[in-house]
Design a protein around this motif. Structure first.
Motif, PDB file in Angstrom:
ATOM      1  N   SER A 114       0.850  -1.103   0.009  1.00  0.00           N
ATOM      2  CA  SER A 114      -0.002   0.017  -0.080  1.00  0.00           C
ATOM      3  C   SER A 114       0.866   1.212  -0.109  1.00  0.00           C
ATOM      4  O   SER A 114       1.722   1.249   0.791  1.00  0.00           O
ATOM      5  N   LYS A 115       0.346   2.204  -0.763  1.00  0.00           N
ATOM      6  CA  LYS A 115       1.220   3.436  -0.923  1.00  0.00           C
ATOM      7  C   LYS A 115       1.133   4.099   0.202  1.00  0.00           C
ATOM      8  O   LYS A 115       2.028   5.202   0.768  1.00  0.00           O
ATOM      9  N   GLY A 116       0.047   3.953   1.110  1.00  0.00           N
ATOM     10  CA  GLY A 116       0.061   4.671   2.561  1.00  0.00           C
ATOM     11  C   GLY A 116       0.763   4.026   3.664  1.00  0.00           C
ATOM     12  O   GLY A 116       0.540   4.585   4.786  1.00  0.00           O
ATOM     13  N   LYS A 117       1.137   2.900   3.267  1.00  0.00           N
ATOM     14  CA  LYS A 117       1.759   2.257   4.622  1.00  0.00           C
ATOM     15  C   LYS A 117       3.095   3.002   4.875  1.00  0.00           C
ATOM     16  O   LYS A 117       4.104   3.131   4.152  1.00  0.00           O
ATOM     17  N   PRO A 118       3.318   3.284   6.278  1.00  0.00           N
ATOM     18  CA  PRO A 118       4.538   4.368   6.624  1.00  0.00           C
ATOM     19  C   PRO A 118       6.006   3.454   6.392  1.00  0.00           C
ATOM     20  O   PRO A 118       6.000   2.046   6.729  1.00  0.00           O
ATOM     21  N   LEU A 119       6.759   3.978   5.823  1.00  0.00           N
ATOM     22  CA  LEU A 119       8.145   3.804   5.776  1.00  0.00           C
ATOM     23  C   LEU A 119       8.864   4.398   6.616  1.00  0.00           C
ATOM     24  O   LEU A 119      10.079   3.796   7.194  1.00  0.00           O
ATOM     25  N   LEU A 146       4.910   6.201   0.823  1.00  0.00           N
ATOM     26  CA  LEU A 146       5.054   6.446  -0.656  1.00  0.00           C
ATOM     27  C   LEU A 146       4.037   7.554  -1.212  1.00  0.00           C
ATOM     28  O   LEU A 146       4.358   8.169  -2.168  1.00  0.00           O
ATOM     29  N   ALA A 147       3.173   7.726  -0.504  1.00  0.00           N
ATOM     30  CA  ALA A 147       2.040   8.588  -1.092  1.00  0.00           C
ATOM     31  C   ALA A 147       2.270   9.998  -0.370  1.00  0.00           C
ATOM     32  O   ALA A 147       1.473  10.778  -0.963  1.00  0.00           O
ATOM     33  N   SER A 148       3.143  10.256   0.381  1.00  0.00           N
ATOM     34  CA  SER A 148       3.555  11.596   1.111  1.00  0.00           C
ATOM     35  C   SER A 148       3.925  12.529   0.069  1.00  0.00           C
ATOM     36  O   SER A 148       4.625  12.364  -0.588  1.00  0.00           O
ATOM     37  N   ARG A 149       3.280  13.663   0.120  1.00  0.00           N
ATOM     38  CA  ARG A 149       3.670  14.734  -0.420  1.00  0.00           C
ATOM     39  C   ARG A 149       3.621  15.961   0.660  1.00  0.00           C
ATOM     40  O   ARG A 149       2.602  16.724   0.911  1.00  0.00           O
ATOM     41  N   VAL A 150       4.650  16.193   1.366  1.00  0.00           N
ATOM     42  CA  VAL A 150       4.511  17.044   2.392  1.00  0.00           C
ATOM     43  C   VAL A 150       5.654  18.119   2.431  1.00  0.00           C
ATOM     44  O   VAL A 150       6.749  18.156   2.165  1.00  0.00           O
ATOM     45  N   ALA A 151       4.990  19.396   2.724  1.00  0.00           N
ATOM     46  CA  ALA A 151       5.745  20.772   2.932  1.00  0.00           C
ATOM     47  C   ALA A 151       6.021  21.116   4.308  1.00  0.00           C
ATOM     48  O   ALA A 151       4.878  21.101   5.334  1.00  0.00           O
ATOM     49  N   CYS A 152       7.321  21.094   4.860  1.00  0.00           N
ATOM     50  CA  CYS A 152       7.681  21.367   6.222  1.00  0.00           C
ATOM     51  C   CYS A 152       7.976  22.838   6.357  1.00  0.00           C
ATOM     52  O   CYS A 152       8.680  23.398   5.581  1.00  0.00           O
ATOM     53  N   VAL A 153       6.981  23.640   6.895  1.00  0.00           N
ATOM     54  CA  VAL A 153       7.418  24.942   6.817  1.00  0.00           C
ATOM     55  C   VAL A 153       7.172  25.885   8.233  1.00  0.00           C
ATOM     56  O   VAL A 153       6.699  25.061   9.171  1.00  0.00           O
ATOM     57  N   GLY A 154       7.732  26.940   8.177  1.00  0.00           N
ATOM     58  CA  GLY A 154       7.845  27.897   9.534  1.00  0.00           C
ATOM     59  C   GLY A 154       8.898  28.648   9.516  1.00  0.00           C
ATOM     60  O   GLY A 154       9.733  28.542   8.529  1.00  0.00           O
ATOM     61  N   PRO A 155       8.963  29.580  10.474  1.00  0.00           N
ATOM     62  CA  PRO A 155      10.025  30.634  10.581  1.00  0.00           C
ATOM     63  C   PRO A 155      11.350  29.908  10.609  1.00  0.00           C
ATOM     64  O   PRO A 155      11.802  28.818  10.931  1.00  0.00           O
ATOM     65  N   ASN A 156      12.466  30.752  10.046  1.00  0.00           N
ATOM     66  CA  ASN A 156      13.776  30.538  10.364  1.00  0.00           C
ATOM     67  C   ASN A 156      14.084  30.127  11.744  1.00  0.00           C
ATOM     68  O   ASN A 156      13.525  30.726  12.466  1.00  0.00           O
ATOM     69  N   GLY A 157      15.010  28.973  12.203  1.00  0.00           N
ATOM     70  CA  GLY A 157      15.475  28.858  13.434  1.00  0.00           C
ATOM     71  C   GLY A 157      14.540  28.305  14.321  1.00  0.00           C
ATOM     72  O   GLY A 157      14.863  28.113  15.596  1.00  0.00           O
ATOM     73  N   VAL A 158      13.294  27.713  13.838  1.00  0.00           N
ATOM     74  CA  VAL A 158      12.379  27.193  14.472  1.00  0.00           C
ATOM     75  C   VAL A 158      12.438  25.421  14.823  1.00  0.00           C
ATOM     76  O   VAL A 158      11.793  25.069  15.519  1.00  0.00           O
ATOM     77  N   GLY A 159      13.408  25.096  14.092  1.00  0.00           N
ATOM     78  CA  GLY A 159      13.655  23.462  14.303  1.00  0.00           C
ATOM     79  C   GLY A 159      13.293  22.730  13.115  1.00  0.00           C
ATOM     80  O   GLY A 159      13.179  21.617  13.384  1.00  0.00           O
ATOM     81  N   LYS A 160      13.184  23.059  12.055  1.00  0.00           N
ATOM     82  CA  LYS A 160      12.590  22.292  10.898  1.00  0.00           C
ATOM     83  C   LYS A 160      13.681  21.128  10.541  1.00  0.00           C
ATOM     84  O   LYS A 160      13.492  20.125  10.108  1.00  0.00           O
ATOM     85  N   SER A 161      15.048  21.821  10.085  1.00  0.00           N
ATOM     86  CA  SER A 161      15.961  21.049   9.847  1.00  0.00           C
ATOM     87  C   SER A 161      16.426  19.887  11.025  1.00  0.00           C
ATOM     88  O   SER A 161      16.668  18.918  10.679  1.00  0.00           O
ATOM     89  N   THR A 162      16.261  20.311  11.997  1.00  0.00           N
ATOM     90  CA  THR A 162      16.506  19.403  13.350  1.00  0.00           C
ATOM     91  C   THR A 162      15.462  18.280  13.405  1.00  0.00           C
ATOM     92  O   THR A 162      15.913  17.077  13.390  1.00  0.00           O
TER      93      THR A 162
END
Length: 505
Positions: A114-119, A146-162
């Motif tokens: 299933s494309k929705g099964k978590p990897l 496999l089905a995920s199309r995710v945008a991780c958004v938020g201000p600079n320095g808030v912890g997205k890359s972490t």
């Protein structure tokens, strides 16, 4: 970027030269840059940028490079495009030249139907950098399929890359759990993508990719804390372990041997995975396969993760022979012509061309999940449109950190919003999953061999998928007989029959 801008401000320059001044900046800081530039009354500013909004709102002259010549136009970007329709790609997320970027498809992954099964999963993860007393991120729970199309958004320095580093195993959370499917291949293009190639600027892109994958393993893979042994773990794996051996007569004897290493062999035995181990002071003929549960108890969990990573990477990297011609074609698929891909050293490439090299290298092993941290930096509008097209047709999962609202709005129905909790100032993640989109994506997938009954969104919510019913006049004779059989069985059991089921006479 903010430091570079601050240094430039301190010079009190008469002429300010800016090359992509909005790269890496969030929307608030981009707005600040715009207002600062508009406030400069006695300074000439010359900038190179692919930020449509910045160019349109700030610039009053456009210099375009066409066929190695400069053409000057008085007015902003909107006025320039009105006079030069070929430049309309600045306001569209597609290539105006017909350039198409293609990602190689990830292919089959064992055990996933299933494309929705978590990897990949994170559950209630909190992380504090060693130099800090306050967590950078707290109680983060996400998952990727496999089905995920995710945008991780938020201000600079808030912890997205972490958060992404936690997800990929580059760092280990102090609280919570992180899991990845052992057969899943993950490509991670970091925010400062050039660090992958800084030591190889005298190589051509083709030479670099062939060097990086010449033994199947990815030599540029980041050193992950999840795979680095602590001193305590190093001592534990030196301890002898007990094995039961059987002689020719069937007599069993218990012996204690020390494991030297895991050789890299792995096989599935019924419901458990077994790994091949080699013993200290013994020949290769004495190797044997040991269950994952026993190895974990003996302290070899991280050793198994390393084997899993190598097995998964080699399965993808060895799928295409690592020849000059194949790598050249692969580079062309991401927009790097052979003149630059095979015959030009990387030190002579532009920023946008270097980004394409890094993306191409990350895609060589046919990843199932692609994680892109600020992928739009340095890319021109044609390449941005082509990248969007490649993501749309890609059959694997995509997670991207981006400040480009146009880009993520067009591609990502799921969002991970990282923002600080007003109560304690610690970053938390608010996920919004779009189950309907995932169901549609799975249904339309050319590789979808199984009809899905349910899918799972970014928070793990299971959503039933409504199957489209065929009308009677569109059914085959066999389908009509089957439907009539089901209808009669429902009546015999005393179950309610829908109006669609009743309309058979």
């Amino acid at each position: 970027m903010k430091l570079a801008l601050a240094r430039a401000m301190c010079l009190n320059a008469d002429i300010l030269l800016m090359d992509e001044p909005t790269n890496h900046l969030d929307v608030m800081n981009v707005k600040w840059v715009e207002e600062y530039l508009l406030g400069l009354k006695d300074v000439t500013c010359v900038m190179v940028s692919h930020d449509t909004g910045l160019l349109d709102r700030v610039c009053n002259n456009i210099i375009a490079i066409e066929n190695l010549k400069l053409k000057q136009f008085k007015g902003n970007l909107t006025q320039y495009v009105e006079k030069n329709p070929k430049a309309k790609s600045f306001f569209e997320l597609k290539s105006s030249t017909g350039f198409v970027m293609k990602f190689p498809q990830p292919g089959f992954i064992e055990g996933v139907k299933s494309k929705g099964k978590p990897l990949m999963k994170m559950a209630n993860c909190t992380y504090t950098y060693p130099v800090n007393s306050v967590p950078t991120v707290k109680n983060v729970t996400v998952q990727v399929s496999l089905a995920s199309r995710v945008a991780c958004v938020g201000p600079n320095g808030v912890g997205k890359s972490t958060m992404i580093k936690l997800l990929t195993g580059e760092v280990v959370p102090q609280e919570g759990t992180v899991w990845k499917h052992p057969n899943a291949r993950v490509a991670y293009v970091a925010q400062h993508a050039f660090h992958h190639i800084e030591q190889h600027l005298e190589k051509t892109p083709n030479e670099y990719i062939r060097w990086r994958f010449q033994h199947g393993d990815d030599k540029e893979a980041l050193a992950k804390d999840t795979m680095v042994l602590t001193d305590e773990e190093k001592e534990k794996v030196k301890e002898p372990v007990t094995f039961e051996i059987e002689d020719e007569k069937g007599n069993k004897t218990k012996v204690k041997w020390r494991i030297e290493k895991l050789t890299g062999g792995r096989k599935q035995v019924k419901k458990e995975v077994e790994y091949e181990v080699q013993f200290v002071g013994m020949s290769y003929n004495s190797n044997r396969y040991v269950s994952a549960s026993k190895l974990a108890k003996w302290g070899f969990s991280k050793h198994m993760l390393v084997v899993d990573e190598k097995v998964a990477q080699r399965a993808g990297a060895f799928s295409t022979p690592l020849t000059t011609a194949n790598v050249e074609k692969h580079l062309e698929d991401v927009g790097l012509d052979k003149e630059f891909g095979t015959h030009t050293r990387m030190s002579a490439l532009s920023g946008g061309q270097k980004v394409k090299v890094v993306i191409a290298a990350a895609m060589w092993a046919l990843p199932h999940i692609v994680i892109l941290d600020e992928p739009t930096n340095y890319l021109d509008r044609d390449s941005l449109g082509a990248l969007a097209g490649a993501i749309r047709t890609y059959e694997g999962g995509v997670v991207m950190i981006t400040h480009n609202n146009e880009f993520c709005s067009a591609l990502c129905p799921e969002t991970w919003l990282m923002q600080k909790d007003p109560a304690d100032g610690i970053a938390q993640c608010n996920c919004k999953g779009d189950a309907e989109w995932m169901a549609k994506a799975a249904k339309e997938s050319v590789q979808a061999a199984v009809q899905l009954d349910e899918i799972t969104d970014a928070l793990g919510n299971v959503v039933k998928i409504e199957k489209e019913k065929k009308s009677k006049d569109k059914m085959s004779r066999k389908e009509k007989k089957q439907a009539e059989k089901i209808r009669k069985a429902k009546i015999a059991r005393g179950e309610a029959v829908s109006s669609d089921d009743e309309d058979w006479d």
